[in-house]
Design an enzyme around this catalytic site. Structure first.
Site, PDB file in Angstrom:
ATOM      1  N   ARG A 100       0.838  -1.209   0.000  1.00 26.14           N
ATOM      2  CA  ARG A 100       0.000   0.000   0.000  1.00 26.14           C
ATOM      3  C   ARG A 100       0.874   1.261   0.000  1.00 26.14           C
ATOM      4  O   ARG A 100       0.526   2.260  -0.643  1.00 26.14           O
ATOM      5  CB  ARG A 100      -0.939   0.005   1.211  1.00 26.14           C
ATOM      6  CG  ARG A 100      -1.770   1.287   1.272  1.00 26.14           C
ATOM      7  CD  ARG A 100      -2.795   1.292   2.366  1.00 26.14           C
ATOM      8  NE  ARG A 100      -3.429   2.596   2.452  1.00 26.14           N
ATOM      9  CZ  ARG A 100      -4.399   2.911   3.299  1.00 26.14           C
ATOM     10  NH1 ARG A 100      -4.861   2.004   4.149  1.00 26.14           N
ATOM     11  NH2 ARG A 100      -4.922   4.119   3.328  1.00 26.14           N
ATOM     12  N   ASN A 154     -10.429  -4.091  -0.339  1.00 24.02           N
ATOM     13  CA  ASN A 154     -10.380  -2.987  -1.301  1.00 24.02           C
ATOM     14  C   ASN A 154      -9.509  -3.329  -2.503  1.00 24.02           C
ATOM     15  O   ASN A 154      -8.612  -4.155  -2.383  1.00 24.02           O
ATOM     16  CB  ASN A 154      -9.845  -1.726  -0.612  1.00 24.02           C
ATOM     17  CG  ASN A 154     -10.937  -0.943   0.063  1.00 24.02           C
ATOM     18  OD1 ASN A 154     -12.070  -0.920  -0.384  1.00 24.02           O
ATOM     19  ND2 ASN A 154     -10.591  -0.289   1.172  1.00 24.02           N
ATOM     20  N   CYS A 176     -18.668  -1.603   2.432  1.00 24.48           N
ATOM     21  CA  CYS A 176     -17.881  -0.400   2.720  1.00 24.48           C
ATOM     22  C   CYS A 176     -18.470   0.244   3.961  1.00 24.48           C
ATOM     23  O   CYS A 176     -19.692   0.260   4.145  1.00 24.48           O
ATOM     24  CB  CYS A 176     -17.944   0.552   1.534  1.00 24.48           C
ATOM     25  SG  CYS A 176     -16.924   2.024   1.754  1.00 24.48           S
ATOM     26  N   HIS A 206     -16.969   3.877  -3.175  1.00 22.94           N
ATOM     27  CA  HIS A 206     -16.165   5.071  -2.915  1.00 22.94           C
ATOM     28  C   HIS A 206     -16.490   6.208  -3.877  1.00 22.94           C
ATOM     29  O   HIS A 206     -15.826   7.244  -3.838  1.00 22.94           O
ATOM     30  CB  HIS A 206     -14.664   4.760  -2.923  1.00 22.94           C
ATOM     31  CG  HIS A 206     -14.216   4.063  -1.673  1.00 22.94           C
ATOM     32  ND1 HIS A 206     -12.911   3.718  -1.435  1.00 22.94           N
ATOM     33  CD2 HIS A 206     -14.910   3.642  -0.581  1.00 22.94           C
ATOM     34  CE1 HIS A 206     -12.815   3.113  -0.265  1.00 22.94           C
ATOM     35  NE2 HIS A 206     -14.028   3.061   0.271  1.00 22.94           N
ATOM     36  N   TYR A 261     -14.906  10.418  -0.874  1.00 20.33           N
ATOM     37  CA  TYR A 261     -13.839  10.127  -1.842  1.00 20.33           C
ATOM     38  C   TYR A 261     -13.965  10.939  -3.131  1.00 20.33           C
ATOM     39  O   TYR A 261     -13.002  11.039  -3.892  1.00 20.33           O
ATOM     40  CB  TYR A 261     -13.830   8.632  -2.181  1.00 20.33           C
ATOM     41  CG  TYR A 261     -13.244   7.777  -1.083  1.00 20.33           C
ATOM     42  CD1 TYR A 261     -11.911   7.372  -1.109  1.00 20.33           C
ATOM     43  CD2 TYR A 261     -14.026   7.363  -0.001  1.00 20.33           C
ATOM     44  CE1 TYR A 261     -11.373   6.584  -0.107  1.00 20.33           C
ATOM     45  CE2 TYR A 261     -13.504   6.576   1.008  1.00 20.33           C
ATOM     46  CZ  TYR A 261     -12.176   6.189   0.952  1.00 20.33           C
ATOM     47  OH  TYR A 261     -11.653   5.408   1.955  1.00 20.33           O
TER      48      TYR A 261
END
Length: 375
Positions: A100, A154, A176, A206, A261
């Site tokens: 990540r 995700n 989510c 998102h 987002y």
């Protein structure tokens, strides 16, 4: 697609060594009267073995403290765990947090937003993750063909769509926590409680929007927009998103409230500048901040006297995860017909998108699966 009623429910969590697992355990403990869990299998990979053992022992302490007779098994053998499962939850990260960090830093090095679900970083993560989720689906077809897959991995929208389109697995719900946070935190801004308001969501994971009505049937979306401007903030913003205000004129024109987002598009320059500033500071990227939080959490989890979810977990960015995951499991099992926002097959919920694509929308969830509510 009807959920099979059993003498006790077997739940398998892939990515069981995650710091989120205690919240999942809390959610299942709180709903034990609706979902009589018999056994829980926490699955991880060799590189995650130490975390699996730490969080697994904590999960056992939580269940022992609950008074319910539930067996918690820890394993690195996914196939052993999946046999005859009723529900499979997925919360894994291919490449662990080190990947990540690259998802965020590589795009930033080119002057682009680095984020784990949006833009280039989200594509990197999807390319690593989709082959793994499709392997899991193949194992499920053989070992637990009646199970529901509840995905929290995700980028949830892309992963869930891959399961449906390329895994050919319909019994999947993508989750989510962002809609849950909105529904729990926004009502107070206009002097209401969550029970007073009716929410409707539509979009992609998102990248959804929502509208809201009060108990009399009057739409209060614009009241909320006005309240947010008055407060100077958006209530309940996820911990991982910089709270740059949306343009009021844009919100008025849309007549909808965008997911947090959307800032990565609507306020792209400000978000990019903030991410670059963080990346160059001592705090580091969001992934590096999460790594520090996780290290602190696992130190807490080692405490042999800790038998409940610590407050610090909210800083991880996944607050109310259990409300999304566990309420979905409870609604499927107990046929509750609950309003839950899920990533699922469009089926006409958003008429200008194809029927078979994955969308994040309001659904009513019962024993036959989610039924979309057209927007």
């Amino acid at each position: 697609m009807t959920v099979k009623q059993t003498d006790g429910v077997k739940i398998v969590t892939i990515g069981g060594g995650s710091s989120y697992t205690p919240e999942l355990m809390e959610g299942l403990i709180n709903r034990y009267d609706q979902v009589p869990v018999r056994e829980i299998w926490l699955v991880d990979i060799e590189e995650g073995k130490e975390k699996l053992e730490i969080v697994g022992e904590m999960a056992r302490r939580m269940w022992n403290a609950s008074g319910h007779d539930v067996q918690v098994h820890l394993t690195l053998d996914r196939r052993e765990a999946l046999k005859d499962a009723d529900f499979v939850t997925t919360q894994f990260r291919v490449g662990l947090l080190a990947a990540r960090i690259k998802d965020e830093r590589i795009p930033l090095s080119y002057g682009m937003a680095g984020q784990e679900t949006n833009g280039a970083g989200g594509i990197f993560k999807a390319l690593r993750t989709i082959p793994v989720i499709l392997d899991i689906v193949e194992d499920m077809k053989e070992l637990c063909p009646d199970a529901w897959l509840v995905n929290f991995t995700n980028p949830s929208g892309m992963v869930t769509e891959a399961v449906m389109k390329y895994g050919h697995w319909d019994k999947v719900a993508g989750l989510c926590n962002v809609p849950v946070i909105a529904m729990m935190s926004e009502p107070e801004a206009i002097g209401k409680t969550p029970e007073d308001l009716t929410y409707r969501f539509a979009g992609l994971n998102h990248f959804h929007w929502h509208r809201v009505w009060d108990e009399t049937g009057r739409e209060v979306t614009r009241d909320l927009i006005e309240a947010f401007e008055r407060l100077g903030r958006t209530p309940g913003m996820p911990a991982n998103i910089f709270d740059v205000p949306f343009y009021r004129e844009q919100l008025d024109l849309m007549g909808m409230i965008p997911c947090g987002y959307h800032r990565y598009y609507y306020r792209q320059q400000e978000m990019l500048e903030h991410m670059l500033e963080e990346a160059q500071s001592q705090a580091g990227t969001r992934a590096e901040q999460v790594k520090q939080t996780e290290d602190e959490l696992f130190e807490l989890y080692k405490d042999p006297n800790l038998d409940h979810k610590p407050e610090q977990l909210a800083r991880r960015g996944g607050a109310h995860y259990s409300d999304a995951a566990c309420e979905t499991i409870a609604s499927l099992y107990a046929d509750k017909n609950t309003h839950i926002v899920l990533t699922t097959r469009n089926n006409g919920a958003i008429p200008d998108l194809p029927e078979d694509v994955a969308v994040e929308v309001s659904t009513l969830v019962g024993k036959d699966g989610p039924k979309v509510i057209p927007f």
